[in-house]
Design a protein around this motif. Structure first.
Motif, PDB file in Angstrom:
ATOM      1  N   GLY A 174     -68.423 -61.325  32.197  1.00 26.98           N
ATOM      2  CA  GLY A 174     -68.530 -61.833  30.834  1.00 26.98           C
ATOM      3  C   GLY A 174     -68.718 -63.323  30.729  1.00 26.98           C
ATOM      4  O   GLY A 174     -68.551 -63.902  29.654  1.00 26.98           O
ATOM      5  N   VAL A 175     -69.079 -63.977  31.836  1.00 26.51           N
ATOM      6  CA  VAL A 175     -69.315 -65.422  31.829  1.00 26.51           C
ATOM      7  C   VAL A 175     -70.751 -65.684  32.294  1.00 26.51           C
ATOM      8  O   VAL A 175     -71.345 -64.860  33.003  1.00 26.51           O
ATOM      9  N   PRO A 176     -71.344 -66.828  31.893  1.00 27.28           N
ATOM     10  CA  PRO A 176     -72.740 -67.099  32.257  1.00 27.28           C
ATOM     11  C   PRO A 176     -72.971 -67.148  33.760  1.00 27.28           C
ATOM     12  O   PRO A 176     -74.023 -66.726  34.248  1.00 27.28           O
ATOM     13  N   TYR A 177     -72.015 -67.686  34.507  1.00 32.31           N
ATOM     14  CA  TYR A 177     -72.169 -67.820  35.953  1.00 32.31           C
ATOM     15  C   TYR A 177     -70.810 -68.114  36.572  1.00 32.31           C
ATOM     16  O   TYR A 177     -69.847 -68.465  35.869  1.00 32.31           O
ATOM     17  N   LEU A 178     -70.727 -67.973  37.873  1.00 31.38           N
ATOM     18  CA  LEU A 178     -69.551 -68.364  38.634  1.00 31.38           C
ATOM     19  C   LEU A 178     -69.899 -69.620  39.425  1.00 31.38           C
ATOM     20  O   LEU A 178     -70.855 -69.606  40.209  1.00 31.38           O
ATOM     21  N   PRO A 179     -69.179 -70.711  39.216  1.00 34.68           N
ATOM     22  CA  PRO A 179     -69.527 -71.956  39.903  1.00 34.68           C
ATOM     23  C   PRO A 179     -69.174 -71.916  41.380  1.00 34.68           C
ATOM     24  O   PRO A 179     -68.140 -71.373  41.776  1.00 34.68           O
ATOM     25  N   VAL A 180     -70.045 -72.505  42.188  1.00 40.70           N
ATOM     26  CA  VAL A 180     -69.762 -72.692  43.604  1.00 40.70           C
ATOM     27  C   VAL A 180     -69.314 -74.137  43.767  1.00 40.70           C
ATOM     28  O   VAL A 180     -70.084 -75.080  43.540  1.00 40.70           O
ATOM     29  N   THR A 181     -68.064 -74.329  44.124  1.00 38.05           N
ATOM     30  CA  THR A 181     -67.495 -75.668  44.230  1.00 38.05           C
ATOM     31  C   THR A 181     -66.356 -75.644  45.232  1.00 38.05           C
ATOM     32  O   THR A 181     -65.723 -74.603  45.435  1.00 38.05           O
ATOM     33  N   PRO A 182     -66.090 -76.749  45.917  1.00 40.90           N
ATOM     34  CA  PRO A 182     -64.956 -76.770  46.853  1.00 40.90           C
ATOM     35  C   PRO A 182     -63.631 -76.831  46.103  1.00 40.90           C
ATOM     36  O   PRO A 182     -63.603 -76.945  44.877  1.00 40.90           O
ATOM     37  N   VAL A 183     -62.545 -76.721  46.847  1.00 42.33           N
ATOM     38  CA  VAL A 183     -61.239 -76.962  46.247  1.00 42.33           C
ATOM     39  C   VAL A 183     -61.245 -78.397  45.734  1.00 42.33           C
ATOM     40  O   VAL A 183     -62.003 -79.246  46.233  1.00 42.33           O
ATOM     41  N   PRO A 184     -60.436 -78.714  44.713  1.00 41.36           N
ATOM     42  CA  PRO A 184     -60.472 -80.070  44.148  1.00 41.36           C
ATOM     43  C   PRO A 184     -60.334 -81.158  45.207  1.00 41.36           C
ATOM     44  O   PRO A 184     -59.356 -81.195  45.954  1.00 41.36           O
ATOM     45  N   LEU A 185     -61.326 -82.023  45.265  1.00 42.36           N
ATOM     46  CA  LEU A 185     -61.332 -83.116  46.233  1.00 42.36           C
ATOM     47  C   LEU A 185     -60.543 -84.307  45.677  1.00 42.36           C
ATOM     48  O   LEU A 185     -60.468 -84.499  44.454  1.00 42.36           O
ATOM     49  N   PRO A 186     -59.972 -85.146  46.530  1.00 46.16           N
ATOM     50  CA  PRO A 186     -59.113 -86.245  46.070  1.00 46.16           C
ATOM     51  C   PRO A 186     -59.888 -87.473  45.599  1.00 46.16           C
ATOM     52  O   PRO A 186     -59.693 -88.583  46.107  1.00 46.16           O
ATOM     53  N   ALA A 187     -60.760 -87.289  44.631  1.00 44.30           N
ATOM     54  CA  ALA A 187     -61.491 -88.419  44.064  1.00 44.30           C
ATOM     55  C   ALA A 187     -60.637 -89.113  43.009  1.00 44.30           C
ATOM     56  O   ALA A 187     -59.890 -88.462  42.281  1.00 44.30           O
ATOM     57  N   LYS A 188     -60.763 -90.409  42.933  1.00 46.28           N
ATOM     58  CA  LYS A 188     -60.001 -91.174  41.949  1.00 46.28           C
ATOM     59  C   LYS A 188     -60.586 -90.984  40.553  1.00 46.28           C
ATOM     60  O   LYS A 188     -61.811 -91.027  40.373  1.00 46.28           O
ATOM     61  N   TRP A 189     -59.720 -90.773  39.557  1.00 43.91           N
ATOM     62  CA  TRP A 189     -60.145 -90.605  38.170  1.00 43.91           C
ATOM     63  C   TRP A 189     -59.866 -91.880  37.373  1.00 43.91           C
ATOM     64  O   TRP A 189     -58.818 -92.512  37.544  1.00 43.91           O
ATOM     65  N   ARG A 190     -60.812 -92.235  36.518  1.00 42.51           N
ATOM     66  CA  ARG A 190     -60.623 -93.343  35.577  1.00 42.51           C
ATOM     67  C   ARG A 190     -60.955 -92.851  34.178  1.00 42.51           C
ATOM     68  O   ARG A 190     -62.019 -92.276  33.954  1.00 42.51           O
ATOM     69  N   ILE A 191     -60.037 -93.075  33.264  1.00 45.94           N
ATOM     70  CA  ILE A 191     -60.211 -92.652  31.870  1.00 45.94           C
ATOM     71  C   ILE A 191     -60.167 -93.893  30.985  1.00 45.94           C
ATOM     72  O   ILE A 191     -59.208 -94.673  31.051  1.00 45.94           O
ATOM     73  N   ARG A 192     -61.195 -94.067  30.181  1.00 50.23           N
ATOM     74  CA  ARG A 192     -61.250 -95.206  29.262  1.00 50.23           C
ATOM     75  C   ARG A 192     -61.395 -94.689  27.836  1.00 50.23           C
ATOM     76  O   ARG A 192     -62.343 -93.966  27.537  1.00 50.23           O
ATOM     77  N   ILE A 193     -60.466 -95.079  27.001  1.00 50.81           N
ATOM     78  CA  ILE A 193     -60.464 -94.662  25.601  1.00 50.81           C
ATOM     79  C   ILE A 193     -60.894 -95.851  24.750  1.00 50.81           C
ATOM     80  O   ILE A 193     -60.267 -96.916  24.789  1.00 50.81           O
ATOM     81  N   GLY A 194     -61.971 -95.653  24.013  1.00 51.03           N
ATOM     82  CA  GLY A 194     -62.501 -96.741  23.195  1.00 51.03           C
ATOM     83  C   GLY A 194     -61.751 -96.913  21.882  1.00 51.03           C
ATOM     84  O   GLY A 194     -60.851 -96.127  21.539  1.00 51.03           O
ATOM     85  N   GLU A 195     -62.119 -97.932  21.154  1.00 52.72           N
ATOM     86  CA  GLU A 195     -61.488 -98.197  19.869  1.00 52.72           C
ATOM     87  C   GLU A 195     -61.915 -97.148  18.839  1.00 52.72           C
ATOM     88  O   GLU A 195     -62.998 -96.565  18.929  1.00 52.72           O
ATOM     89  N   ALA A 196     -61.043 -96.944  17.875  1.00 54.39           N
ATOM     90  CA  ALA A 196     -61.289 -95.926  16.853  1.00 54.39           C
ATOM     91  C   ALA A 196     -62.488 -96.296  15.982  1.00 54.39           C
ATOM     92  O   ALA A 196     -62.679 -97.455  15.607  1.00 54.39           O
ATOM     93  N   ILE A 197     -63.297 -95.295  15.692  1.00 56.30           N
ATOM     94  CA  ILE A 197     -64.415 -95.438  14.762  1.00 56.30           C
ATOM     95  C   ILE A 197     -64.013 -94.732  13.475  1.00 56.30           C
ATOM     96  O   ILE A 197     -63.930 -93.506  13.424  1.00 56.30           O
ATOM     97  N   ASP A 198     -63.721 -95.496  12.444  1.00 55.25           N
ATOM     98  CA  ASP A 198     -63.258 -94.910  11.191  1.00 55.25           C
ATOM     99  C   ASP A 198     -64.411 -94.315  10.396  1.00 55.25           C
ATOM    100  O   ASP A 198     -65.554 -94.795  10.467  1.00 55.25           O
TER     101      ASP A 198
END
Length: 209
Positions: A174-198
């Protein structure tokens, strides 16, 4: 609420802490921009499996404990996926719909939106971080209807953590496809949250028609 299981969240908390702090080593900028009273955090969608939702949720939980617990909206295909859909729902994901988002905003919660949808997590690794089409502007209409601000969010690292290497047929599940991917690799994540747009005063949904 909305299917979230507090006991499950507590049980997996040590694993989440390990992934967040030690495996992905998440860095967050701009969390102070998120206002009280509800807001739409609109982020890029990346990686073969949608870990960006729970990771962004965890970032807000740590960086802004003063806010109500956030929720991330997930496309239907995620909920159809065996095990993954149920797991994400019990951890805090909500099926994407205007009604669900409106209720969450009315509760003053940050709502995490990934408008690229399934196309965002379906990119091959060679096309990493190339934004896909943002649907039909549903999050903008939602902001206009609820008078809540939009905050742009950039998430880097998910593509390297779960690169999409290929796709297998998934129609029988029932899904479009099954992804082929390795187990989660230890890459560093960076998250940047911008200023609010009113939302501009006097703007209406019909202005987008």
């Amino acid at each position: 609420m909305y299917g979230r299981d507090a006991r499950l969240s507590e049980a997996v908390a040590p694993l989440v802490d390990f992934l967040y702090s030690r495996w992905f080593r998440v860095e967050v900028e701009g969390a102070a921009h998120v206002p009280a009273g509800g807001a739409l955090l609109v982020a890029n969608h990346a990686g073969a499996l949608p870990l960006d939702g729970p990771i962004l949720h965890e970032a807000l939980r740590r960086e802004r404990p003063d806010l109500p617990d956030s929720r991330w909206l997930a496309e239907d295909q995620v909920f159809y996926a065996p095990l993954l859909g149920t797991l994400f729902n019990r951890l805090g994901a909500v099926r994407a719909s205007p009604d669900s988002a409106t209720r969450l905003l009315a509760e003053g919660r940050p709502v995490l939106i990934f408008p690229e949808g399934i196309q965002g997590i379906g990119k091959p690794f060679r096309e990493r971080y190339r934004l896909q089409r943002f649907g039909r502007g549903g999050f903008v209409k939602l902001a206009l209807r609820t008078r809540r601000p939009i905050l742009p969010v950039a998430i880097m690292g998910a593509e390297e953590t779960l690169p999409l290497l290929g796709k297998l047929p998934g129609g029988f599940l029932g899904v479009p496809y099954l992804p082929v991917t390795p187990v989660p690799l230890p890459a560093k994540w960076r998250i940047r949250i911008g200023e609010a747009i009113d939302v501009p005063a006097g703007a209406k949904e019909t202005d987008l028609s």
